[in-house]
Enzyme design. Structure first.
Site, PDB file in Angstrom:
ATOM      1  N   LYS A  76       1.170  -1.499  -0.082  1.00 24.84           N
ATOM      2  CA  LYS A  76       0.278  -0.009   0.028  1.00 24.84           C
ATOM      3  C   LYS A  76       0.716   1.284   0.135  1.00 24.84           C
ATOM      4  O   LYS A  76       1.911   1.019   0.549  1.00 24.84           O
ATOM      5  CB  LYS A  76      -1.008  -0.188   0.956  1.00 24.84           C
ATOM      6  CG  LYS A  76      -1.774   0.967   1.591  1.00 24.84           C
ATOM      7  CD  LYS A  76      -2.907   1.196   2.453  1.00 24.84           C
ATOM      8  CE  LYS A  76      -4.130   1.838   2.563  1.00 24.84           C
ATOM      9  NZ  LYS A  76      -4.858   1.903   3.089  1.00 24.84           N
ATOM     10  N   SER A 151     -10.381   1.620   2.480  1.00 22.05           N
ATOM     11  CA  SER A 151      -9.029   2.098   1.877  1.00 22.05           C
ATOM     12  C   SER A 151      -7.894   1.306   1.176  1.00 22.05           C
ATOM     13  O   SER A 151      -7.619   2.249  -0.124  1.00 22.05           O
ATOM     14  CB  SER A 151      -8.218   3.496   2.762  1.00 22.05           C
ATOM     15  OG  SER A 151      -7.401   2.658   3.738  1.00 22.05           O
ATOM     16  N   SER A 175      -9.803  -0.748   6.391  1.00 26.70           N
ATOM     17  CA  SER A 175      -9.023   0.102   5.188  1.00 26.70           C
ATOM     18  C   SER A 175      -8.850  -1.368   4.737  1.00 26.70           C
ATOM     19  O   SER A 175      -8.408  -1.913   3.816  1.00 26.70           O
ATOM     20  CB  SER A 175      -8.423   0.564   5.586  1.00 26.70           C
ATOM     21  OG  SER A 175      -9.391   1.380   5.222  1.00 26.70           O
TER      22      SER A 175
HETATM   23  N1  GLN Z   1     -13.108   3.253   5.746  1.00 25.69           N
HETATM   24  C1  GLN Z   1     -12.920   4.103   6.681  1.00 25.69           C
HETATM   25  C2  GLN Z   1     -12.545   5.721   6.708  1.00 25.69           C
HETATM   26  O1  GLN Z   1     -12.846   6.006   6.302  1.00 25.69           O
HETATM   27  C3  GLN Z   1     -11.945   3.378   7.406  1.00 25.69           C
HETATM   28  C4  GLN Z   1     -10.934   3.828   6.712  1.00 25.69           C
HETATM   29  C5  GLN Z   1      -8.991   3.094   7.404  1.00 25.69           C
HETATM   30  O2  GLN Z   1      -9.476   1.472   7.928  1.00 25.69           O
HETATM   31  N2  GLN Z   1      -8.067   3.926   6.819  1.00 25.69           N
HETATM   32  O3  GLN Z   1     -11.856   6.701   7.970  1.00 25.69           O
END
Ligand code: GLN
Length: 486
Positions: A76, A151, A175
């Site tokens: 990532k 994400s 994410s």
């Molecule tokens: N979807 C969640 C957010 O928008 C989690 C994102 C994540 O785990 N980095 O913050």
């Protein structure tokens, strides 16, 4: 070969049935063929990948190889990599090249893994669909009109479309697990403190945790063995004995008590998701596991609590992007303050700006007690619900996400709908607990469904063992998307 698990590839390399160079070339060719559509990668450095592969092959020839030596991996783009861009999916860092490697990258490098490239993601990991990236949306390999989740959507897509055997992701509120669920692969968010955050660009420091994304629970175990371990450079890193997760997969299901929280089986879950998850529950019960009905009464407050705490921490963490120290700087400005303002206005996307505003608001004088402090108290209650639950069961089972993959653009105008995607994944990081997602079937549209298992702190071996047992008796995790056949 590209449909083989990491464990199988590792065995093939050891038996000299293939070489790292051959494997790396195959991955690079597949990226070349598919990524124009899927957009899972931000950076692919072919020359570097091939050089890593040659070095790994030489190392194997000298008899100095571990299980991951020569395995190509995608990371990532929030993990710092020396000499390669680390963009966090943001214009702010579009040209940023880190002078050092993240702890996780160092570990994989030392293990002899090949760095294939850096994966696309929601900007600064804020999102559930991989649509907030400055580099354009990632597409779901099961249906390119759909999102892959987020994400870590680029990492999950790279694995699902067989462009990389495995990848890293990061999970703050889901994410790793949610994109794994929406693309039909496996993902693990480790216990907070198990994997060092050194060199992981911070979003919400009390929640962020890097973890593996792969095709099988065994592959996650092999990855975690390399990633986990004490690092004095992260003050929240936990010093505990190194575990051989891949040697601990033979879990006895007969003595396993599976908790089924009624909050994870309530309204708002798509019928196709519910059906697949309930089928998995029946399978575990048929193997002799016992099921325990539970309540996590404060879990429903997870989303509102998260959307106070995560933006609060983000607003502080992201203040470092000021045009002076890292990345983008506005070309024209009147004075220093104007330079800060223009740089941040130009460098950040809408979602990131929204979160900085919310975070600054909940931390400000007069609102701190009402929002931030209150959220911290409820966070504690959520953690306590889990403590009580784990007195009655060994792991908690439920859906990873309430729905399967949705259309690109379907939820971008409605942040609440987008945030509700994480309703089942947010409680675990709020409590610092490990949780994983594995495929458990398909809905009526042929889209993958994810099953989530959550455990007590440092119970990764048990979670992986339960998932491994399930995968020995099913092949959901080995299905390849129809749109991207091998
Ligand atoms: N979807 C969640 C957010 O928008 C989690 C994102 C994540 O785990 N980095 O913050």
């Amino acid at each position: 070969m590209l449909n083989a698990t990491l464990a199988e590839l590792s065995a093939a390399l050891a038996a000299k049935r293939t070489s790292s160079l051959e494997l790396t070339r195959a991955c690079l060719e597949r990226i070349e063929r598919l990524d124009g559509t899927l957009n899972a990668f931000i950076t692919v450095d072919e020359a570097r990948a091939l050089e890593d592969a040659r070095r790994a092959d030489a190392r194997r020839a000298q008899g100095d190889a571990g299980r991951l030596t020569g395995i190509p991996l995608a990371h990532k783009d929030i993990l710092c990599t020396r000499g390669l861009p680390t963009t966090c999916g943001s214009k702010m860092l579009a040209k940023f090249v880190s002078p050092y490697d993240a702890h996780v990258i160092e570990r994989f490098d030392a293990a002899g893994a090949v760095l294939l490239g850096k994966c696309n993601m929601d900007e600064f990991a804020m999102g559930s669909s991989s649509e907030t990236s400055h580099f354009g949306p990632v597409r779901n390999p099961w249906d390119a009109r759909l999102v892959p989740g987020g994400s870590s959507g680029g990492s999950a897509t790279a694995v699902a479309a067989r462009m990389a055997p495995a990848a890293t992701g990061t999970d703050t509120g889901g994410s790793i697990r949610q994109p794994a669920a929406l693309t039909g692969v496996c993902g693990l968010k480790p216990t907070y403190g198990l994997v060092s955050r050194y060199g992981l660009v911070a979003f919400a420091s009390s929640l962020d945790q890097a973890g593996p994304i792969g095709k099988s629970a065994e592959d996650l175990a092999l990855m975690l063995e390399v990633m986990a371990g004490f690092d004095p450079r992260d003050s929240t890193s936990v010093d505990r004995p190194q575990q051989r997760y891949s040697q601990e997969l033979d879990l006895d299901l007969k003595s396993l008590r599976i908790g089924l929280p009624k909050e994870y089986f309530g309204e708002g879950i798509e019928p196709g998701v519910r059906r697949a998850v309930e089928e998995a529950v029946r399978w575990f019960a048929a193997q002799g596991a016992s099921t325990v009905e539970l309540e996590l009464p404060n879990a429903r407050l997870g989303v509102p609590v998260y959307y106070v705490i995560a933006p609060a921490e983000a607003s502080s963490n992201l203040s470092r992007f000021d045009g002076v120290r890292y990345g983008h700087r506005a070309a024209e400005f009147a004075d220093l303050i104007d330079m800060y303002c223009r740089t941040r206005a130009e460098g950040f996307g809408t979602e990131v700006k929204q979160r900085i505003l919310v975070g600054t608001y909940v931390l400000s004088h007069g609102y701190y007690d009402a929002y931030y402090l209150q959220a911290q108290k409820v966070r504690r209650l959520i953690a306590r619900d889990f403590d009580l639950a784990f007195k009655k069961c060994d792991l908690i089972l439920g859906p990873t996400a309430p729905s399967t993959a949705f259309a690109i653009g379907a939820k971008t105008e409605d942040p609440v709908q987008m945030y509700l995607n994480d309703i089942f994944t947010i409680p675990a990081p709020l409590a610092g607990l490990p949780a994983l997602s594995i495929p458990c079937g398909f809905d009526e549209r042929g889209l993958p469904v994810g099953l989530q298992l959550t455990g007590a702190h440092f119970s990764e071996a048990r979670l992986l063992g339960a998932a491994h047992r399930y995968q020995q008796a099913s092949d959901w995790h080995l299905r390849v998307p129809k749109e991207t056949p091998l």
